[in-house]
Design a protein around this motif. Structure first.
Motif: not given
Length: 391
Positions: A217-223
């Motif tokens: 899942t892509v959460d902003g600038d994080r995976i």
């Protein structure tokens, strides 16, 4: 450029930005996936019915990587072992995801290892299949993982070994992926390290990551990975050209299991040297009417070569320190006076030569400073991904 990756989504996570930039700059890119990720975990609730059905997971992940490739601009994606990625005169085959569990020392093979898993396939066959792709597309460089597979996944390690071997056989440069978070300031001045600015294509990388929705899942600038692990999506991707692979690896770059194994083997080597040298140091031969201490000379030469070799290979004092301690402990034990006096190390000049000679060798090898190594390659600028050129 040939990118060799273990499972669908790996290509986008670690090299998606570079792939997009190369394609935008007119470079032909081939992405080779070794397996279809049959053992992958599933993130979305609506896809949980795929769990336990490796073939169904594979079919779904094929659609995901196809979408990701389209977003990145890749028009040449291949599956290792397929008709376009198989050595000549061999029937197509399938390499399956080997699976992975987290053990006490990191990633380990799962209990239900498929017979056709990538990590148990013949290493020469895997390398030959990759070499066939290198030849067929005219690749001038190969990109894949470092010796630890990035984080220790058995399939990543197998992909690294086969891709590196294929690149060497085909005489093309091999670049290992460097996690941006591990880059040190001195790496930026290392001509073997290529740093690619992916800011111009970052949106495409994010879109390609979202295509792999079964796994992350892509959460902003994080995976957020399927197991809950979180990785930052950086603004650069980095690679190190293989030139002096041993010298470029710091002790901290090895997995904990590899470090423990290296130290254990060093203890065995050191103890063996101490025992053999002590037993044989008194051996002498007659040369031109004089007795020569051949046992002492050979013993010290072997000890020097072995300890110096360990210091050069690992470029640190840890491994050679374990070997040295084991060496000296064994010699000390065998030198201790037994009932009736010591037999293995008598009171003689040669014996003192062996005792103090080994101590001097150990002291010199441990004391010499960290070596510097020759470098080669190119720095990648912040605006154009250069550095991927043939010698």
């Amino acid at each position: 450029m040939l990118f060799v990756h273990a499972h669908p989504d790996d290509e986008t996570i670690s090299t998606g930005g570079t792939i997009a930039r190369l394609i935008d700059d007119g470079t032909a890119v081939t992405v080779l996936s070794c397996t279809r990720g049959e053992c992958g975990e599933i993130v979305p609730p609506e896809l949980q019915h795929l769990l336990g059905d490796g073939d169904a997971i594979a079919v779904h992940r094929e659609t995901e990587i196809a979408e990701a490739m389209k977003i990145l601009g890749v028009t040449d994606h291949r599956w290792l072992g397929g008709r376009d990625a198989r050595m000549v005169d061999r029937d197509p085959r399938r390499y399956r995801d080997s699976g992975m569990v987290w053990g006490g020392f990191g990633p380990e093979l799962g209990p239900d290892l498929p017979a056709d898993a990538l990590c148990v396939a013949d290493a020469g066959e895997v390398a030959a299949d990759i070499a066939t792709v290198i030849a067929s597309v005219g690749a001038t460089a190969v990109v894949s993982y470092d010796a630890n597979g990035g984080y220790g996944h058995p399939d990543h390690i197998a992909a690294h070994s086969a891709a590196r071997h294929a690149a060497r056989v085909m005489n093309v440069p091999y670049y290992e992926i460097v996690a941006p978070g591990t880059l040190r300031p001195q790496d930026l001045s290392d001509p073997d390290v290529s740093v690619v600015d992916i800011a111009p294509v970052r949106a495409r990388k994010l879109a390609a990551l979202r295509a792999h929705r079964s796994q992350l899942t892509v959460d902003g600038d994080r995976i957020v990975m399927s197991g809950g692990q979180i990785d930052e999506i950086g603004s650069v991707e980095a690679f190190r050209r293989e030139g002096h692979p041993v010298a470029h690896r710091d002790w901290s770059d090895y997995s904990r299991r590899a470090r423990v194994l290296a130290c254990a083997l060093a203890v065995v080597v050191g103890a063996t040297l101490g025992a053999l040298g002590t037993v044989n140091h008194q051996v002498s031969v007659d040369l031109f009417g004089a007795s020569g201490p051949i046992g002492l000379v050979l013993g010290l030469l072997v000890v020097t070569a072995t300890l110096a070799g360990l210091r050069l290979i690992f470029d640190n004092r840890v491994v050679v320190g374990f070997a040295s301690v084991a060496l000296l402990v064994v010699i000390a034990v065998l030198a201790a006076e037994s009932t009736g006096g010591s037999v293995l190390i008598p009171d003689s000049t040669i014996a003192y030569g062996w005792l103090y000679g080994t101590v001097i060798v150990v002291a010199v090898v441990l004391a010499w400073p960290k070596l510097s190594h020759p470098r080669r390659g190119n720095i990648v600028g912040s605006t154009q991904p250069k550095g991927f050129t043939s010698p």
